[in-house]
Each structure stands twice: as C-alpha cells, then as structure tokens.
Design a protein around this motif. Structure first.
Motif, PDB file in Angstrom:
ATOM      1  N   ALA A  93       8.372   7.575   8.313  1.00 37.81           N
ATOM      2  CA  ALA A  93       9.279   6.635   8.963  1.00 37.81           C
ATOM      3  C   ALA A  93       9.014   5.186   8.567  1.00 37.81           C
ATOM      4  O   ALA A  93       9.820   4.300   8.862  1.00 37.81           O
ATOM      5  N   LEU A  94       7.886   4.950   7.907  1.00 42.83           N
ATOM      6  CA  LEU A  94       7.521   3.579   7.548  1.00 42.83           C
ATOM      7  C   LEU A  94       8.051   3.182   6.180  1.00 42.83           C
ATOM      8  O   LEU A  94       7.996   2.010   5.816  1.00 42.83           O
ATOM      9  N   THR A  95       8.549   4.157   5.443  1.00 41.71           N
ATOM     10  CA  THR A  95       9.037   3.866   4.092  1.00 41.71           C
ATOM     11  C   THR A  95      10.172   2.856   4.133  1.00 41.71           C
ATOM     12  O   THR A  95      11.118   2.980   4.927  1.00 41.71           O
ATOM     13  N   GLY A  96      10.057   1.844   3.262  1.00 40.36           N
ATOM     14  CA  GLY A  96      11.093   0.819   3.168  1.00 40.36           C
ATOM     15  C   GLY A  96      10.900  -0.357   4.094  1.00 40.36           C
ATOM     16  O   GLY A  96      11.619  -1.357   3.987  1.00 40.36           O
ATOM     17  N   LEU A  97       9.923  -0.254   5.015  1.00 36.08           N
ATOM     18  CA  LEU A  97       9.676  -1.375   5.924  1.00 36.08           C
ATOM     19  C   LEU A  97       8.800  -2.432   5.236  1.00 36.08           C
ATOM     20  O   LEU A  97       8.086  -2.153   4.280  1.00 36.08           O
ATOM     21  N   VAL A  98       8.860  -3.658   5.763  1.00 37.57           N
ATOM     22  CA  VAL A  98       8.045  -4.753   5.218  1.00 37.57           C
ATOM     23  C   VAL A  98       6.617  -4.592   5.743  1.00 37.57           C
ATOM     24  O   VAL A  98       6.367  -4.681   6.956  1.00 37.57           O
ATOM     25  N   ALA A  99       5.688  -4.372   4.857  1.00 43.07           N
ATOM     26  CA  ALA A  99       4.302  -4.096   5.257  1.00 43.07           C
ATOM     27  C   ALA A  99       3.682  -5.274   5.998  1.00 43.07           C
ATOM     28  O   ALA A  99       2.909  -5.090   6.947  1.00 43.07           O
ATOM     29  N   TRP A 141      -7.686  -2.979  17.073  1.00 43.00           N
ATOM     30  CA  TRP A 141      -8.190  -3.904  16.078  1.00 43.00           C
ATOM     31  C   TRP A 141      -8.415  -3.108  14.804  1.00 43.00           C
ATOM     32  O   TRP A 141      -9.086  -2.073  14.817  1.00 43.00           O
ATOM     33  N   VAL A 142      -7.831  -3.565  13.698  1.00 42.94           N
ATOM     34  CA  VAL A 142      -7.941  -2.828  12.446  1.00 42.94           C
ATOM     35  C   VAL A 142      -8.453  -3.749  11.350  1.00 42.94           C
ATOM     36  O   VAL A 142      -8.174  -4.954  11.341  1.00 42.94           O
ATOM     37  N   GLN A 143      -9.233  -3.137  10.448  1.00 42.54           N
ATOM     38  CA  GLN A 143      -9.667  -3.833   9.242  1.00 42.54           C
ATOM     39  C   GLN A 143      -8.648  -3.515   8.154  1.00 42.54           C
ATOM     40  O   GLN A 143      -8.437  -2.354   7.796  1.00 42.54           O
ATOM     41  N   VAL A 144      -7.975  -4.533   7.642  1.00 42.61           N
ATOM     42  CA  VAL A 144      -6.927  -4.369   6.644  1.00 42.61           C
ATOM     43  C   VAL A 144      -7.510  -4.680   5.264  1.00 42.61           C
ATOM     44  O   VAL A 144      -8.122  -5.735   5.072  1.00 42.61           O
ATOM     45  N   THR A 145      -7.304  -3.765   4.339  1.00 41.57           N
ATOM     46  CA  THR A 145      -7.736  -3.982   2.959  1.00 41.57           C
ATOM     47  C   THR A 145      -6.538  -3.785   2.045  1.00 41.57           C
ATOM     48  O   THR A 145      -5.827  -2.769   2.149  1.00 41.57           O
ATOM     49  N   VAL A 146      -6.274  -4.724   1.161  1.00 37.06           N
ATOM     50  CA  VAL A 146      -5.175  -4.651   0.205  1.00 37.06           C
ATOM     51  C   VAL A 146      -5.769  -4.822  -1.190  1.00 37.06           C
ATOM     52  O   VAL A 146      -6.434  -5.828  -1.469  1.00 37.06           O
ATOM     53  N   ALA A 147      -5.528  -3.787  -2.055  1.00 28.64           N
ATOM     54  CA  ALA A 147      -6.063  -3.835  -3.415  1.00 28.64           C
ATOM     55  C   ALA A 147      -5.005  -3.319  -4.381  1.00 28.64           C
ATOM     56  O   ALA A 147      -4.251  -2.385  -4.050  1.00 28.64           O
ATOM     57  N   PRO A 148      -4.896  -3.894  -5.552  1.00 27.06           N
ATOM     58  CA  PRO A 148      -3.872  -3.455  -6.513  1.00 27.06           C
ATOM     59  C   PRO A 148      -4.205  -2.092  -7.108  1.00 27.06           C
ATOM     60  O   PRO A 148      -5.372  -1.765  -7.341  1.00 27.06           O
ATOM     61  N   LEU A 149      -3.153  -1.296  -7.343  1.00 30.12           N
ATOM     62  CA  LEU A 149      -3.278  -0.048  -8.088  1.00 30.12           C
ATOM     63  C   LEU A 149      -3.200  -0.376  -9.577  1.00 30.12           C
ATOM     64  O   LEU A 149      -2.946  -1.531  -9.948  1.00 30.12           O
ATOM     65  N   PRO A 150      -3.414   0.609 -10.474  1.00 25.34           N
ATOM     66  CA  PRO A 150      -3.307   0.326 -11.908  1.00 25.34           C
ATOM     67  C   PRO A 150      -2.010  -0.392 -12.252  1.00 25.34           C
ATOM     68  O   PRO A 150      -0.972  -0.182 -11.599  1.00 25.34           O
ATOM     69  N   ALA A 151      -2.082  -1.243 -13.260  1.00 24.84           N
ATOM     70  CA  ALA A 151      -0.966  -2.136 -13.579  1.00 24.84           C
ATOM     71  C   ALA A 151       0.349  -1.417 -13.770  1.00 24.84           C
ATOM     72  O   ALA A 151       1.417  -1.891 -13.372  1.00 24.84           O
ATOM     73  N   GLU A 152       0.283  -0.165 -14.358  1.00 28.30           N
ATOM     74  CA  GLU A 152       1.541   0.530 -14.638  1.00 28.30           C
ATOM     75  C   GLU A 152       2.224   1.031 -13.375  1.00 28.30           C
ATOM     76  O   GLU A 152       3.399   1.389 -13.386  1.00 28.30           O
ATOM     77  N   GLU A 153       1.462   1.063 -12.255  1.00 30.50           N
ATOM     78  CA  GLU A 153       2.063   1.533 -10.999  1.00 30.50           C
ATOM     79  C   GLU A 153       2.916   0.446 -10.344  1.00 30.50           C
ATOM     80  O   GLU A 153       3.766   0.740  -9.515  1.00 30.50           O
ATOM     81  N   LEU A 158      -2.576  -0.334   0.531  1.00 37.21           N
ATOM     82  CA  LEU A 158      -2.936  -0.973   1.790  1.00 37.21           C
ATOM     83  C   LEU A 158      -3.617   0.074   2.663  1.00 37.21           C
ATOM     84  O   LEU A 158      -3.048   1.134   2.937  1.00 37.21           O
ATOM     85  N   SER A 159      -4.832  -0.211   3.094  1.00 33.20           N
ATOM     86  CA  SER A 159      -5.576   0.745   3.921  1.00 33.20           C
ATOM     87  C   SER A 159      -6.015   0.072   5.215  1.00 33.20           C
ATOM     88  O   SER A 159      -6.276  -1.130   5.259  1.00 33.20           O
ATOM     89  N   LEU A 160      -6.076   0.896   6.271  1.00 35.67           N
ATOM     90  CA  LEU A 160      -6.455   0.412   7.597  1.00 35.67           C
ATOM     91  C   LEU A 160      -7.644   1.209   8.125  1.00 35.67           C
ATOM     92  O   LEU A 160      -7.709   2.423   7.943  1.00 35.67           O
ATOM     93  N   THR A 161      -8.564   0.491   8.788  1.00 35.91           N
ATOM     94  CA  THR A 161      -9.682   1.146   9.460  1.00 35.91           C
ATOM     95  C   THR A 161      -9.698   0.681  10.897  1.00 35.91           C
ATOM     96  O   THR A 161      -9.725  -0.527  11.179  1.00 35.91           O
ATOM     97  N   ASP A 162      -9.670   1.610  11.830  1.00 40.36           N
ATOM     98  CA  ASP A 162      -9.692   1.281  13.258  1.00 40.36           C
ATOM     99  C   ASP A 162     -11.105   0.809  13.636  1.00 40.36           C
ATOM    100  O   ASP A 162     -12.066   1.570  13.596  1.00 40.36           O
TER     101      ASP A 162
END
Length: 626
Positions: A93-99, A141-153, A158-162
């Motif tokens: 249900a989250l597909t297409g939403l603004v992260a 409260w969540v720890q948010v981590t955002v890291a790039p995937l390989p350039a061709e992707e 985006l990962s969350l840790t409670d």
C-alpha cells in the motif's frame, strides 16, 4: 535404487532449471533418470537472473528489517511488510507514496537537505532518528538509514529500526539523572540546563516579556532538624517542603503560559525559576506565597515541625544576563535575607551589591597596595584644654586608591584585620608616624616636642612581636619612647590576659604611653584600669556631643555632664589623663575644660591634615585654628 537420490538436493538443483535446451530439443538425461537436469553451455542467459531476482524479492519481503526501495524522485517503489507494519499499513500500500512524508524528513532543514543529496547521488548515506505516529495512536521512535543502491538501479534503500524501547530506557535514565531522588524535583543539573536555555537569545527574542526571575531559598534551621531527629526525618521534611513549593508554583502559573520551575539545588536549597516574568511584583508575590506556605507546621507521622525560609529574589532582563551572573546575584541576595534576620525575602539591590563588590575589590588589592605605597598618613591635633596649645597628634591612615580615590580607615581597616594584612599595614603606619614625629622635633628645636598617637589592632598584638617592632622603630627613628602613644580599643584592652597584657606591660615599661580609645562604649570597668598599664583614656564622641549647647535649641541633659565629670575625676585619681574626642564647638571645649578634661581632639581645632600643616600649628594656639 538405480538413478534415485536419498539425501537433500544439491544447491545447484535449487537454483537451476530442470531441463537444458540443446539444438532446440529437450533431451532427458537417461543416465540419471530421477535426477534434476543441469544446464549445458547453451542455457538461456536471462533465466538465472530472473530466478535470482525472485529470490532477492522473496528475501526483501520476508526480511525482519523494515526496508523500502525509493526512486530518485523520492517515491516508494516497493516496501516490505515489516516496513508497512511499523506504519500500520501493508507494504504494497506504500508504493507510489512520497517517502519523505512517511518519515517526516522535511521538518528539519539539515535532514531534508542531506536526504535530497543522497537521492541525487551526492552523499553516500544518511542516518537520523525520527518520531513516527502509528495509526492506532501510539508513537514510535525509529532509526532511519538511507543509502544508495548500485548506480544502475537509480534508487536508494530506506531502512527503519524501531528504537522505541531504547529511547524509553534512555528517557528513564535521564529522568533519574536529572531529578532529585528525595523530593522528585528537578536537580541542579536540570535547573541549570533550563536556565541556560531560557537565557539564549532565540528563547526570548521570539516573543514573551524578555525577562527572567528567580527565587533562591534556603531553609532556616534545617541543619538542627537533621542533627537532632536524623536524616530520615530531614528527608521527609524536604519532600514535604517540595510539595508546598510545587503547589505555590502551580498557583503562580495559573492562567499563564507556564508555571515556575521548582528545583532542589542541594541540601536545603531550592529555586523557583520564572521565565518570561512580568516584573518584580510577580517575583515578590511568589516569594510571599512561599513564605506563607512554609509557615504552617509540618506533620510528619505525628511529629510537628515548624521552619521558615530566607529567600533571595532577582528579576531582570534576560538579554545580557548569564546563568553565572544570575546565580551570583541570587546567592548574594539570599545572604542579605539571612543577615537581615531570616524568615524573609530580599530583593536584589544593585547599589548594595556594588558596595559589596567594592569591598571584595578592596580586600583583594590590600596587600599589593601596601607594597606599592598607596597609603598615606594624615594627622589630627590633640590640644591642651587649659592653654589651647598643640600637645600631640593622632596618625590616621588613608588609602589613595587608584580607582576609588582617597579612602578613610572605616573602608579598609576591618578588611585588613580579617585577612591579617593589618600587621603589615600597622608596621608601616608605626614607622612612618614615628619618623614624622622625629622630623617635627628636629625642624622645631625651640618648641616642646609633640607626641604621636598610633592606633594598634588586637591582631597586631597576637600575630606579630609588637614589642620588638616598637623597639626597633624607636631605635631607627631616634624618637623618645615618651613621645609615642599607642591606642587600643576598650573592648580589646579590658579583660586582657596572657600575651596581650604582657605586651602592654612591656611597652609601658619601655616608656611608651598606652591609651584606651573610644572609652565608655565597651566594658566600662573602671576598677580594672588600676591593674592595666594604661596612661590615657579617650572619651568616645557620644559623651561629648551632649555638650554642644550654644544657647539655642534643646539644652543639654545635666546628667551627661555629671557622668563625664565623674569619669574624669575617677581617671585622675587612678593617675590617668583624659582626652575628649569629637570636640566641635567652643561651648563643648569650655564645659570640658571646666570639669577638668586634659586634652581635646576634634574639628574645632583641626580636621586631619598633612604633615606640613602640623608644622604651621607648632608654636600657635591650635584652638584658634579651624
């Protein structure tokens, strides 16, 4: 069992197709009829990648870590169910939403900028902590981590840790760290944290009154409770006091934006911090309510205890104020409240504080000032009452302070006695006065030599060898001992025993005269005088002021003259001479002369003057000078 496999299938069997294409036909492997077919060199190149994608997708969906793939535009491409569960939704249900909206990444400018940099490939990684509200109402409260995937992707992970449990534990630990265990009030650390925050410019420039107030209080007599009833009762009393202070703060904060912060700073010291105060009246009302609240007795399991408090009140503009400066002012004002009688509040007074600061400044520079030669002597004549001629002078020290100007002894002698520098200063006065007296004697050989009277503090007797100092000074200056008079206060001489009495006796035996200054204000034990090596009594000015009647106004009380006359007659019978201080009118001088006073000192004859002025008075009738 020809052609069968008993154990688990090899790993290759799990990821490769069962048949292999060769020349367009599928040919079974007859030598291993029950085994899975292995691909040959003519396998289709896309079939393995599609299977791996499927496995990665399965792993992505089943992973216990909440993850979502976000494209370079910031839209969710896919999210696993763990990610959706944290937000109370299905992952699909989250597909297409603004992260960024899901994580509230736009609310903080620095985080929002860093997130966009990761999306653009200009930053390697972003890690931050966010507060997320679940649809059922509870907050995560969540720890948010955002890291790039390989350039061709062309996307990021985006990962969350409670971390809610960890944050809750940290909050509990911080509460324990920042609160007093006895009263449950904020402690000194939290108080100063709040105070410092309130004094930051952005705190008061965004609105409010721009002022701050503080009531700093100390319980009167609390130590006696601890000492007599024990610390357990003392702790219960502190907790009861904290409850009343909190109630006062709540009442003061009624219909206002916030209530004063109540904190225990340690021991029996408490503080009430008023942010955005409206003026001294508000702080005065708060202090009054606190005093009234603490007046009622405390009932601690049948024990009724009464106490009071002293409160220092400070209220000022927040701009230009520091936490240290505010607390120093509050501490000073609390001291005033205690010194003024306790069980009261006192408002900070800049003038009174300036005097205290001046006193501290003088105390800190006293010793260096002696070494720098900032002190000087003036001399006030001692005049014979019978003929009006100059008999001697009293040496009076002055401090020519580079900042505060010429200071009289009452501004610094007490400080010198407190820190012990009176010994060094007194030695300088003694040497300077004796040298000047000898100079007058040499400059006026035809005139009877005048004596010099020098004040001596009790600490000089105890902390130095006064006898040796006097003997050395007389020897070096050539002044005869009979021309030196040492003045001590009545309270210092009366009742003297041991070393002080031995010192006075040794000085008297040397030929030095001993005078009791301000006589009549202390013990007034005339009988004791017969056992002391004293030769002069100096009547305090309070006895002489009753002689000022000049024929106008209220006539003097006859009893004053009777008392002074009796004191003079008794002193004479003991072989002592009498000097009257503060002689300001001719009527006083006439009455004192009539009842037998020997010498007079006061503005009628002269104010304290420089040495050259005394030279002019030699050989004249000093009583005619002004």
């Amino acid at each position: 069992m020809s052609g069968t496999s008993e154990g688990p299938a090899p790993a290759a069997d799990l990821i490769r197709p069962a048949v292999t294409e060769s020349n367009g036909e599928a040919s079974p492997r007859t030598d291993f009829p029950d085994s899975t077919e292995f691909p040959d060199s003519h396998e289709s190149p896309g079939s393995l990648e599609s299977l791996e994608d499927g496995l990665l997708g399965s792993a992505f969906s089943a992973a216990p870590l909440a993850m979502a793939v976000v494209d370079r535009d910031g839209l969710v491409v896919s999210a696993n169910d763990t990610f959706g569960a944290l937000l109370g939704k299905a992952g699909a249900a989250l597909t297409g939403l603004v992260a960024a909206d899901l994580m509230d990444l736009k609310s903080e400018a620095r985080t929002w900028h860093a997130y966009r940099e990761v999306l653009r490939g200009r930053q390697a990684k972003l890690s931050c902590t966010r507060r997320v509200k679940h649809p059922d109402g509870h907050v995560l409260w969540v720890q948010v981590t955002v890291a790039p995937l390989p350039a061709e992707e062309h996307s990021v992970l985006l990962s969350l840790t409670d971390i809610s449990a960890r944050r809750e534990l940290q909050a509990r630990l911080r509460h324990l760290e920042m609160h007093d265990p006895v009263t449950r009030l904020p402690n000194r650390t939290l108080f100063f944290e709040r105070l410092s925050a309130a004094l930051e410019a952005e705190s008061y420039e965004q609105g409010g009154t721009g002022r701050i107030g503080l009531c700093y209080l100390d319980l009167d007599g609390f130590k006696a409770v601890n000492d007599t009833l024990g610390h357990r009762v003392g702790d219960r009393l502190l907790a009861a006091v904290a409850e009343r202070l909190t109630r006062c703060a709540d009442e003061a904060g009624y219909a206002r934006a916030s209530s004063p912060l109540v904190a225990r700073l340690g021991g029996d010291e408490f503080a009430l911090l008023v942010e955005d105060s409206t003026g001294t009246d508000q702080l005065a009302d708060l202090a009054e309510s606190v005093l009234k609240a603490l007046q009622a007795p405390f009932d601690l399991s049948g024990q009724r205890l009464s106490l009071s408090a002293s409160i220092g009140v400070v209220e000022r503009h927040a701009s230009g104020t520091t936490a240290t400066g505010l607390m120093q002012a509050a501490d000073t004002t609390l001291y005033w409240a205690k010194a003024d009688g306790k069980s009261r509040w006192t408002l900070f007074d800049p003038e009174r504080n300036a005097h205290r600061m001046t006193r501290q400044a003088l105390a800190s520079t006293l010793r260096p000032a002696i070494e720098r030669g900032e002190f000087t002597l003036e001399y006030q004549p001692l005049v014979g009452m019978e003929n009006g001629r100059l008999r001697g002078v009293e040496a009076l020290v002055r401090w020519n302070h580079p900042q505060f100007g010429m200071l009289t002894p009452n501004r610094f002698i007490g400080l010198a006695e407190e820190d012990g520098s009176i010994v060094q200063l007194g030695r300088w006065v003694l040497v300077t006065a004796c040298r000047q007296a000898r100079r007058w004697q040499l400059d006026h050989p035809d005139e009877p030599p005048i004596f010099v009277s020098v004040n001596v503090a009790v600490r000089q007797v105890w902390d130095s060898d006064l006898v040796a100092d006097v003997a050395k000074t007389l020897a070096e200056t050539g002044l005869a001992p009979r021309l030196l008079q040492l003045e001590l206060t009545e309270s210092a001489v009366m009742g003297s025993a041991g070393r002080p009495l031995q010192t006075l006796q040794a000085l008297s035996d040397m030929g030095v005269h001993i005078a009791i200054d301000d006589f009549g204000t202390g013990y007034s034990n005339l009988a004791y005088l017969s056992r002391l090596p004293v030769s002069v009594l100096k009547l305090d000015g309070s006895f002489v002021r009753g002689f000022q009647y000049e024929g106008e106004g209220v006539p003097p009380n006859p009893a004053d003259e009777v008392i002074v006359e009796a004191m003079i007659q008794l002193a004479h019978r003991l072989g002592l001479s009498v000097t009257a201080e503060c002689v300001e009118t001719s009527a006083q001088a006439a009455r004192l002369r009539r009842i037998g006073c020997d010498t007079g000192q006061g503005w009628l004859y002269s104010r304290p003057v420089a040495p050259d002025r005394i030279s002019e008075l030699l050989g004249t009738k000093a009583c005619q000078q002004t």
